[in-house]
Design a protein around this motif. Structure first.
Motif, PDB file in Angstrom:
ATOM      1  N   ARG A  95      46.678  43.739  44.716  1.00 25.81           N
ATOM      2  CA  ARG A  95      45.488  43.911  43.872  1.00 25.81           C
ATOM      3  C   ARG A  95      45.013  42.559  43.345  1.00 25.81           C
ATOM      4  O   ARG A  95      43.838  42.226  43.429  1.00 25.81           O
ATOM      5  CB  ARG A  95      45.804  44.792  42.662  1.00 25.81           C
ATOM      6  N   SER A  96      45.953  41.812  42.784  1.00 27.12           N
ATOM      7  CA  SER A  96      45.609  40.508  42.211  1.00 27.12           C
ATOM      8  C   SER A  96      45.042  39.574  43.260  1.00 27.12           C
ATOM      9  O   SER A  96      44.036  38.892  43.019  1.00 27.12           O
ATOM     10  CB  SER A  96      46.853  39.867  41.577  1.00 27.12           C
ATOM     11  N   LYS A  97      45.676  39.546  44.431  1.00 27.89           N
ATOM     12  CA  LYS A  97      45.201  38.667  45.502  1.00 27.89           C
ATOM     13  C   LYS A  97      43.792  39.071  45.941  1.00 27.89           C
ATOM     14  O   LYS A  97      42.913  38.228  46.107  1.00 27.89           O
ATOM     15  CB  LYS A  97      46.164  38.703  46.692  1.00 27.89           C
ATOM     16  N   GLY A  98      43.573  40.375  46.143  1.00 28.43           N
ATOM     17  CA  GLY A  98      42.267  40.871  46.572  1.00 28.43           C
ATOM     18  C   GLY A  98      41.163  40.539  45.579  1.00 28.43           C
ATOM     19  O   GLY A  98      40.094  40.069  45.957  1.00 28.43           O
ATOM     20  N   LEU A  99      41.439  40.737  44.304  1.00 28.81           N
ATOM     21  CA  LEU A  99      40.440  40.449  43.279  1.00 28.81           C
ATOM     22  C   LEU A  99      40.217  38.942  43.149  1.00 28.81           C
ATOM     23  O   LEU A  99      39.091  38.485  42.967  1.00 28.81           O
ATOM     24  CB  LEU A  99      40.846  41.082  41.948  1.00 28.81           C
ATOM     25  N   ALA A 100      41.286  38.166  43.292  1.00 32.59           N
ATOM     26  CA  ALA A 100      41.159  36.703  43.235  1.00 32.59           C
ATOM     27  C   ALA A 100      40.321  36.171  44.401  1.00 32.59           C
ATOM     28  O   ALA A 100      39.630  35.158  44.265  1.00 32.59           O
ATOM     29  CB  ALA A 100      42.536  36.053  43.233  1.00 32.59           C
ATOM     30  N   LEU A 101      40.358  36.860  45.529  1.00 32.32           N
ATOM     31  CA  LEU A 101      39.557  36.453  46.695  1.00 32.32           C
ATOM     32  C   LEU A 101      38.083  36.831  46.550  1.00 32.32           C
ATOM     33  O   LEU A 101      37.260  36.453  47.369  1.00 32.32           O
ATOM     34  CB  LEU A 101      40.129  37.066  47.984  1.00 32.32           C
ATOM     35  N   PHE A 106      39.564  47.765  44.117  1.00 32.09           N
ATOM     36  CA  PHE A 106      40.703  48.004  44.991  1.00 32.09           C
ATOM     37  C   PHE A 106      41.018  49.488  44.894  1.00 32.09           C
ATOM     38  O   PHE A 106      41.329  49.978  43.803  1.00 32.09           O
ATOM     39  CB  PHE A 106      41.884  47.167  44.496  1.00 32.09           C
ATOM     40  N   ILE A 107      40.910  50.202  46.001  1.00 26.65           N
ATOM     41  CA  ILE A 107      41.176  51.642  46.019  1.00 26.65           C
ATOM     42  C   ILE A 107      42.424  51.898  46.851  1.00 26.65           C
ATOM     43  O   ILE A 107      42.539  51.433  47.986  1.00 26.65           O
ATOM     44  CB  ILE A 107      39.976  52.424  46.608  1.00 26.65           C
ATOM     45  N   ASP A 108      43.362  52.644  46.256  1.00 30.42           N
ATOM     46  CA  ASP A 108      44.620  52.938  46.931  1.00 30.42           C
ATOM     47  C   ASP A 108      44.463  54.022  47.987  1.00 30.42           C
ATOM     48  O   ASP A 108      43.663  54.942  47.829  1.00 30.42           O
ATOM     49  CB  ASP A 108      45.678  53.407  45.921  1.00 30.42           C
TER      50      ASP A 108
END
Length: 132
Positions: A95-101, A106-108
């Motif tokens: 989640r953190s990596k995706g948002l940082a990019l 982010f949907i599970d």
């Protein structure tokens, strides 16, 4: 409702069943384009008309969703396109990596298509109102 019809979504997942599920849930309200690989997603995102939103799987062969997002955000032609990650990689690091990019959400997985439809609608409304 007609304004929503004009919005275009790019659905990216290497699993045909996931693409079919998302496409059937979203195609009534939105124009949909599909890609089953990261390379194809980048190709479609670069074409006119650009998608208004991208739903992007993380775990794909050859080029994962993180790399796709990174490339989209590095390209001035596609960096404005909002990305929502869809992933079975349901952990805080992902989640953190995706948002940082640069992803906006982010949907599970497994996905709840009703919730995906709500998220897409709300994000598109938010994007529309911020550009007005």
């Amino acid at each position: 409702m007609t304004e929503s019809k004009q919005k275009t979504l790019l659905l990216v997942d290497d699993a045909p069943a996931n693409i079919k599920l998302l496409n059937s849930a979203l195609k009534e309200k939105y124009q949909t384009k599909v890609a089953t690989s990261g390379a194809k997603a980048l190709e479609i995102a670069a074409r006119e008309p650009k998608p208004d939103l991208i739903l992007l799987d993380i775990m794909m062969p050859e080029m994962d969703g993180f790399e796709v997002c990174e490339r989209l955000k590095a390209d001035p032609e596609t960096q404005h396109i909002p990305v929502i990650f869809l992933s079975g990689k349901n952990n805080q690091d992902s989640r953190s990596k995706g948002l940082a990019l640069g992803a906006i959400d982010f949907i599970d997985k497994p996905i709840d298509v009703t919730m995906v439809c709500i998220w897409v609608t709300e994000h598109l409304k938010s994007i529309q109102s911020s550009s007005d």
